[in-house]
Design an enzyme around this catalytic site. Structure first.
Site, PDB file in Angstrom:
ATOM      1  N   TYR A   8     -10.847 -15.365  36.475  1.00 29.98           N
ATOM      2  CA  TYR A   8      -9.181 -15.801  36.650  1.00 29.98           C
ATOM      3  C   TYR A   8      -9.217 -14.424  36.639  1.00 29.98           C
ATOM      4  O   TYR A   8      -8.086 -14.280  37.395  1.00 29.98           O
ATOM      5  CB  TYR A   8      -8.926 -16.371  35.122  1.00 29.98           C
ATOM      6  CG  TYR A   8      -7.968 -16.398  34.662  1.00 29.98           C
ATOM      7  CD1 TYR A   8      -7.324 -17.545  34.858  1.00 29.98           C
ATOM      8  CD2 TYR A   8      -6.712 -15.956  34.009  1.00 29.98           C
ATOM      9  CE1 TYR A   8      -5.950 -17.882  35.479  1.00 29.98           C
ATOM     10  CE2 TYR A   8      -5.977 -16.197  33.913  1.00 29.98           C
ATOM     11  CZ  TYR A   8      -5.204 -17.208  33.829  1.00 29.98           C
ATOM     12  OH  TYR A   8      -4.129 -17.463  33.846  1.00 29.98           O
TER      13      TYR A   8
ATOM     14  N   LYS B 142      -5.805 -13.493  39.232  1.00 34.04           N
ATOM     15  CA  LYS B 142      -4.711 -13.045  38.999  1.00 34.04           C
ATOM     16  C   LYS B 142      -4.358 -11.336  39.753  1.00 34.04           C
ATOM     17  O   LYS B 142      -3.109 -11.401  39.971  1.00 34.04           O
ATOM     18  CB  LYS B 142      -4.708 -12.683  37.478  1.00 34.04           C
ATOM     19  CG  LYS B 142      -4.887 -15.030  37.167  1.00 34.04           C
ATOM     20  CD  LYS B 142      -3.862 -14.836  37.346  1.00 34.04           C
ATOM     21  CE  LYS B 142      -3.361 -16.584  37.232  1.00 34.04           C
ATOM     22  NZ  LYS B 142      -2.352 -17.433  37.919  1.00 34.04           N
TER      23      LYS B 142
HETATM   24  P1  NAP Z   1      -1.478 -25.592  32.449  1.00 35.10           P
HETATM   25  O1  NAP Z   1      -0.536 -26.501  31.517  1.00 35.10           O
HETATM   26  O2  NAP Z   1      -2.780 -26.234  32.119  1.00 35.10           O
HETATM   27  O3  NAP Z   1      -0.642 -26.215  33.426  1.00 35.10           O
HETATM   28  C1  NAP Z   1      -0.584 -25.741  35.319  1.00 35.10           C
HETATM   29  C2  NAP Z   1      -0.755 -27.083  36.075  1.00 35.10           C
HETATM   30  O4  NAP Z   1      -1.519 -26.965  37.350  1.00 35.10           O
HETATM   31  C3  NAP Z   1      -1.678 -28.266  35.617  1.00 35.10           C
HETATM   32  O5  NAP Z   1      -0.106 -29.667  35.777  1.00 35.10           O
HETATM   33  C4  NAP Z   1      -2.689 -29.204  36.146  1.00 35.10           C
HETATM   34  O6  NAP Z   1      -2.974 -29.751  36.770  1.00 35.10           O
HETATM   35  C5  NAP Z   1      -1.728 -27.859  37.898  1.00 35.10           C
HETATM   36  N1  NAP Z   1      -2.238 -27.916  38.202  1.00 35.10           N
HETATM   37  C6  NAP Z   1      -3.908 -27.666  38.574  1.00 35.10           C
HETATM   38  N2  NAP Z   1      -4.704 -27.647  39.232  1.00 35.10           N
HETATM   39  C7  NAP Z   1      -3.978 -27.737  40.814  1.00 35.10           C
HETATM   40  C8  NAP Z   1      -4.114 -27.751  41.889  1.00 35.10           C
HETATM   41  N3  NAP Z   1      -5.606 -27.978  42.194  1.00 35.10           N
HETATM   42  N4  NAP Z   1      -2.806 -28.150  42.792  1.00 35.10           N
HETATM   43  C9  NAP Z   1      -1.958 -28.807  41.884  1.00 35.10           C
HETATM   44  N5  NAP Z   1      -1.492 -28.474  40.788  1.00 35.10           N
HETATM   45  C10 NAP Z   1      -2.565 -28.012  40.052  1.00 35.10           C
HETATM   46  O7  NAP Z   1      -1.270 -23.808  32.723  1.00 35.10           O
HETATM   47  P2  NAP Z   1       0.140 -22.974  32.099  1.00 35.10           P
HETATM   48  O8  NAP Z   1      -0.217 -22.563  31.131  1.00 35.10           O
HETATM   49  O9  NAP Z   1       1.336 -23.902  32.167  1.00 35.10           O
HETATM   50  O10 NAP Z   1      -0.198 -21.978  33.366  1.00 35.10           O
HETATM   51  C11 NAP Z   1       0.798 -22.297  34.562  1.00 35.10           C
HETATM   52  C12 NAP Z   1       0.127 -21.104  35.099  1.00 35.10           C
HETATM   53  O11 NAP Z   1       0.644 -19.412  34.675  1.00 35.10           O
HETATM   54  C13 NAP Z   1      -1.123 -20.978  35.770  1.00 35.10           C
HETATM   55  O12 NAP Z   1      -0.936 -19.860  36.911  1.00 35.10           O
HETATM   56  C14 NAP Z   1      -1.810 -20.067  34.778  1.00 35.10           C
HETATM   57  O13 NAP Z   1      -2.808 -19.132  35.081  1.00 35.10           O
HETATM   58  C15 NAP Z   1      -0.724 -19.436  34.550  1.00 35.10           C
HETATM   59  N6  NAP Z   1      -0.447 -18.041  33.310  1.00 35.10           N
HETATM   60  C16 NAP Z   1      -0.604 -19.056  31.896  1.00 35.10           C
HETATM   61  C17 NAP Z   1      -0.928 -17.986  31.013  1.00 35.10           C
HETATM   62  C18 NAP Z   1      -0.780 -19.459  29.526  1.00 35.10           C
HETATM   63  O14 NAP Z   1      -0.661 -18.001  28.289  1.00 35.10           O
HETATM   64  N7  NAP Z   1      -0.053 -20.125  29.087  1.00 35.10           N
HETATM   65  C19 NAP Z   1      -0.480 -16.683  30.617  1.00 35.10           C
HETATM   66  C20 NAP Z   1      -0.256 -16.480  32.204  1.00 35.10           C
HETATM   67  C21 NAP Z   1      -0.943 -16.906  32.772  1.00 35.10           C
HETATM   68  P3  NAP Z   1      -3.340 -31.133  36.081  1.00 35.10           P
HETATM   69  O15 NAP Z   1      -3.125 -31.078  34.839  1.00 35.10           O
HETATM   70  O16 NAP Z   1      -3.740 -32.145  37.225  1.00 35.10           O
HETATM   71  O17 NAP Z   1      -5.299 -30.064  36.218  1.00 35.10           O
END
Ligand code: NAP
Length: 251
Positions: free
Chosen positions: A152, A156
């Site tokens: 990851y 990133k």
């Molecule tokens: P999340 O709640 O897990 O949501 C991610 C979404 O992406 C889910 O709806 C998932 O679908 C979808 N997804 C996964 N693989 C995919 C694919 N191949 N094609 C299309 N859609 C796909 O994550 P989040 O926390 O909102 O994070 C959103 C972004 O911010 C990510 O890139 C994450 O790495 C980044 N981020 C998050 C945090 C944090 O603290 N939450 C911190 C830093 C960065 P499914 O449910 O079907 O898997």
């Protein structure tokens, strides 16, 4: 309110993507909510529509070139040429290096890096035609290194390089490309981490908040607000930047 555009938010079914899709709709844009499964987009699309906005749910795996090209073509057909792209879809497959499988590595690389590459390539064809565009990539504080996240954090950090290069290549078409690197944001992704390490969700958030200068964890809206600025007319001189949205400084 800024000019109405067509925006694509990947991973828009929930979490940061859902909040971002809703925010961009409130900013006056028509929003394509892209996620793995079209039916999973229904909640976000319904919330936007109820709010008086315009949205389309599209099922596509962003790591699949054919699916991406079909999705972007459909979005252009139904909503018009997309000129805002938020590469937000993401997954984690955390493990210490010695336990990390090739599949864990490939899955994370494919969704974050290959997915952002494919989506950006397909969307820029529309942006260059109208000489306006905004691309925002979701990086992470994990790009700076994080135990158990070799895959990851590499993805990133890779997104930060992609962001800077696309900013250089696409600037002459009036397209800006920036990255947001969130810290701890309360979503299903961080909830899953709490479960994996065996800490209650409340305690996990409290522990995280105690390390964050502003004294709280982030909410999806904190990221959506930053995306709103980076996709606005006013942000046109900000490009190739990585903005840490983490409640405190990161280097
Ligand atoms: P999340 O709640 O897990 O949501 C991610 C979404 O992406 C889910 O709806 C998932 O679908 C979808 N997804 C996964 N693989 C995919 C694919 N191949 N094609 C299309 N859609 C796909 O994550 P989040 O926390 O909102 O994070 C959103 C972004 O911010 C990510 O890139 C994450 O790495 C980044 N981020 C998050 C945090 C944090 O603290 N939450 C911190 C830093 C960065 P499914 O449910 O079907 O898997």
């Amino acid at each position: 309110m800024s000019e109405s555009r067509v925006a694509i938010v990947t991973g828009g079914a929930r979490g940061i993507g859902a909040a971002t899709a809703q925010r961009l709709a409130r900013d006056g844009h028509a929003v394509a909510v892209v996620d793995l499964d079209e039916s999973s987009c229904t909640d976000t699309v319904t919330r936007i529509t109820k709010d008086g906005g315009h949205a389309l749910g599209v099922g596509a795996d962003v790591s699949n070139a054919e699916a991406v090209n079909e999705a972007v073509a459909r979005i252009a057909d139904v909503l018009g040429p997309p000129t805002i792209l938020v590469n937000n879809a993401g997954v984690t497959r955390d493990n210490l290096l010695f336990k990390m499988t090739e599949q864990d590595w490939d899955t994370v690389m494919n969704v974050h890096l290959r997915g952002s590459f494919l989506m950006s390539k397909a969307a820029q064809a529309h942006m260059t035609q109208v000489q306006w565009g905004r691309i925002v990539n979701l990086s992470s504080v994990s790009a700076l290194g994080n135990r158990g996240q070799a895959n990851y954090s590499a993805a990133k950090a890779g997104l930060q390089g992609l962001t800077k290069t696309l900013a250089i290549e696409l600037g002459k078409f009036n397209i800006t490309v920036n990255a947001i690197a969130p810290g701890f944001i309360a979503t299903e992704m961080t909830k899953a981490t709490a479960e994996r390490v065996g800490v209650s969700w409340e305690d996990f958030q409290k522990g995280a908040a105690s390390q964050i200068p502003v004294g709280r964890v982030g909410q999806p809206e904190d990221i959506a607000n930053t995306v709103s600025f980076l996709t606005s007319e006013e942000s046109g001189f900000v490009s190739g930047q990585v903005i840490y949205v983490a409640g405190g400084p990161r280097t």
